[in-house]
Write a protein that holds these residues in place. Structure first.
Motif, PDB file in Angstrom:
ATOM      1  N   LEU A  57      64.434   4.984  48.388  1.00 39.71           N
ATOM      2  CA  LEU A  57      63.747   4.074  47.465  1.00 39.71           C
ATOM      3  C   LEU A  57      62.630   3.313  48.180  1.00 39.71           C
ATOM      4  N   ASP A  58      62.949   2.709  49.323  1.00 38.48           N
ATOM      5  CA  ASP A  58      61.934   1.937  50.029  1.00 38.48           C
ATOM      6  C   ASP A  58      60.828   2.822  50.598  1.00 38.48           C
ATOM      7  N   SER A  59      61.150   4.047  50.992  1.00 37.63           N
ATOM      8  CA  SER A  59      60.110   4.980  51.440  1.00 37.63           C
ATOM      9  C   SER A  59      59.188   5.339  50.276  1.00 37.63           C
ATOM     10  N   GLN A  82      55.221   4.655  49.938  1.00 39.67           N
ATOM     11  CA  GLN A  82      54.225   5.656  49.543  1.00 39.67           C
ATOM     12  C   GLN A  82      53.390   5.191  48.345  1.00 39.67           C
ATOM     13  N   LEU A  83      54.009   4.399  47.459  1.00 41.19           N
ATOM     14  CA  LEU A  83      53.283   3.881  46.291  1.00 41.19           C
ATOM     15  C   LEU A  83      52.380   2.699  46.640  1.00 41.19           C
ATOM     16  N   ASP A 100      53.940   4.757  58.091  1.00 42.59           N
ATOM     17  CA  ASP A 100      53.170   5.087  56.901  1.00 42.59           C
ATOM     18  C   ASP A 100      53.811   6.168  56.038  1.00 42.59           C
ATOM     19  N   THR A 101      54.912   6.738  56.498  1.00 44.34           N
ATOM     20  CA  THR A 101      55.580   7.781  55.719  1.00 44.34           C
ATOM     21  C   THR A 101      56.985   7.361  55.324  1.00 44.34           C
ATOM     22  N   ASP A 106      56.769  -9.530  58.948  1.00 45.40           N
ATOM     23  CA  ASP A 106      55.363  -9.183  58.823  1.00 45.40           C
ATOM     24  C   ASP A 106      55.175  -7.858  58.073  1.00 45.40           C
ATOM     25  N   VAL A 107      55.859  -7.747  56.951  1.00 41.20           N
ATOM     26  CA  VAL A 107      55.706  -6.591  56.072  1.00 41.20           C
ATOM     27  C   VAL A 107      54.683  -6.980  55.010  1.00 41.20           C
ATOM     28  N   GLY A 108      53.717  -6.111  54.809  1.00 42.91           N
ATOM     29  CA  GLY A 108      52.672  -6.398  53.830  1.00 42.91           C
ATOM     30  C   GLY A 108      53.121  -6.095  52.413  1.00 42.91           C
ATOM     31  N   LEU A 109      52.595  -6.886  51.478  1.00 45.22           N
ATOM     32  CA  LEU A 109      52.820  -6.679  50.043  1.00 45.22           C
ATOM     33  C   LEU A 109      51.443  -6.482  49.405  1.00 45.22           C
TER      34      LEU A 109
END
Length: 181
Positions: free
Chosen positions: A63-65, A69-70, A79-80, A131-134
Motif C-alpha cells: 500500500l505505501d509503495s 508511486q502515486l 523512489d520505487t 522527513d518524509v515529503g507529502l
C-alpha cells in the motif's frame, strides 16, 4: 486492572514506532526487531500470529509503495519501494490487532474511526519526524489517508479474525487427533 500484556504490547509498539521513525534504516531498527521478538515470546506466539504480522507487513508495504508511486509520499532516497523501517512499522502494527487494538475490531465502526483519524495522524507525525515529503500538501494528504485508513483498519481486523479462526481450528484438530489416539 488492565492486562499487563496489553500494556506491554502498546508500549512495545510505541517504542518500535519511535525507533523506526527517528532512526530510519540504521542500527535503531534493532529496537523494533527486539519488540517483535518480545511480542512473540511473551505477549503471543509466532504460531498464533506470525501469518498475521507477515500479512500486515506485506500488505502495508504494498500500500505505501503504491502511495509512493502515486506521489502521495516522498522519501529522500527511495523512489520505487518504501524504506525498510516503514515495512517494519507495518509488522509492528500487525502485533497490535489482537492485543492493544483488539477493542477496535467490533463493532466495525471503531476500526473505521480509528483508521480515519489515527492513520493520517500517524503518517503526519512520522512524516515530520522522518522527513518524509507529502507532495500533495498536508490537508489533501490527510484527507486521502483518512479515507484509505477508514478501509484499511477493518480489512486488517478481517485478517486478524481469519487467522485467529484458522489457528483455533488447527488447535481443535490437534486436540481431536490427540483424543482419538
Amino acid at each position: 486492572m488492565p492486562d499487563r500484556r496489553l500494556i506491554a504490547n502498546a508500549v512495545l509498539f510505541q517504542l518500535g514506532w519511535l525507533a523506526c521513525v527517528l532512526g530510519g534504516n540504521s542500527y535503531w531498527l534493532a529496537v523494533p526487531l527486539v519488540a517483535l521478538l518480545v511480542h512473540f515470546f511473551w505477549t503471543s506466539s509466532w504460531a498464533a500470529e506470525g501469518k498475521l504480522v507477515a500479512s500486515v507487513m506485506l500488505a502495508g508495504a504494498a500500500l505505501d509503495s503504491f502511495l509512493l508511486q502515486l506521489g502521495v509520499l516522498e522519501f529522500r532516497e527511495q523512489d520505487t519501494l518504501i524504506p525498510l523501517w516503514l515495512a517494519v512499522l507495518w509488522a509492528l502494527l500487525g502485533t497490535t490487532l489482537n492485543h492493544c487494538l483488539g477493542w477496535t475490531a467490533k463493532p466495525i465502526w471503531r476500526a473505521v474511526i480509528l483508521g480515519a483519524i489515527g492513520g493520517p495522524l500517524s503518517y503526519l507525525a512520522g512524516a515530520r519526524l522522518a522527513d518524509v515529503g507529502l507532495p500533495l500538501g498536508t490537508t489533501s494528504t490527510l484527507v486521502l489517508l483518512g479515507c484509505i485508513w477508514a478501509l484499511v483498519m477493518p480489512v486488517l481486523h478481517g485478517f486478524a479474525h481469519l487467522y485467529r479462526e484458522q489457528y483455533r481450528m488447527q488447535q481443535l484438530a490437534r486436540k481431536h487427533r490427540g483424543d482419538a489416539s
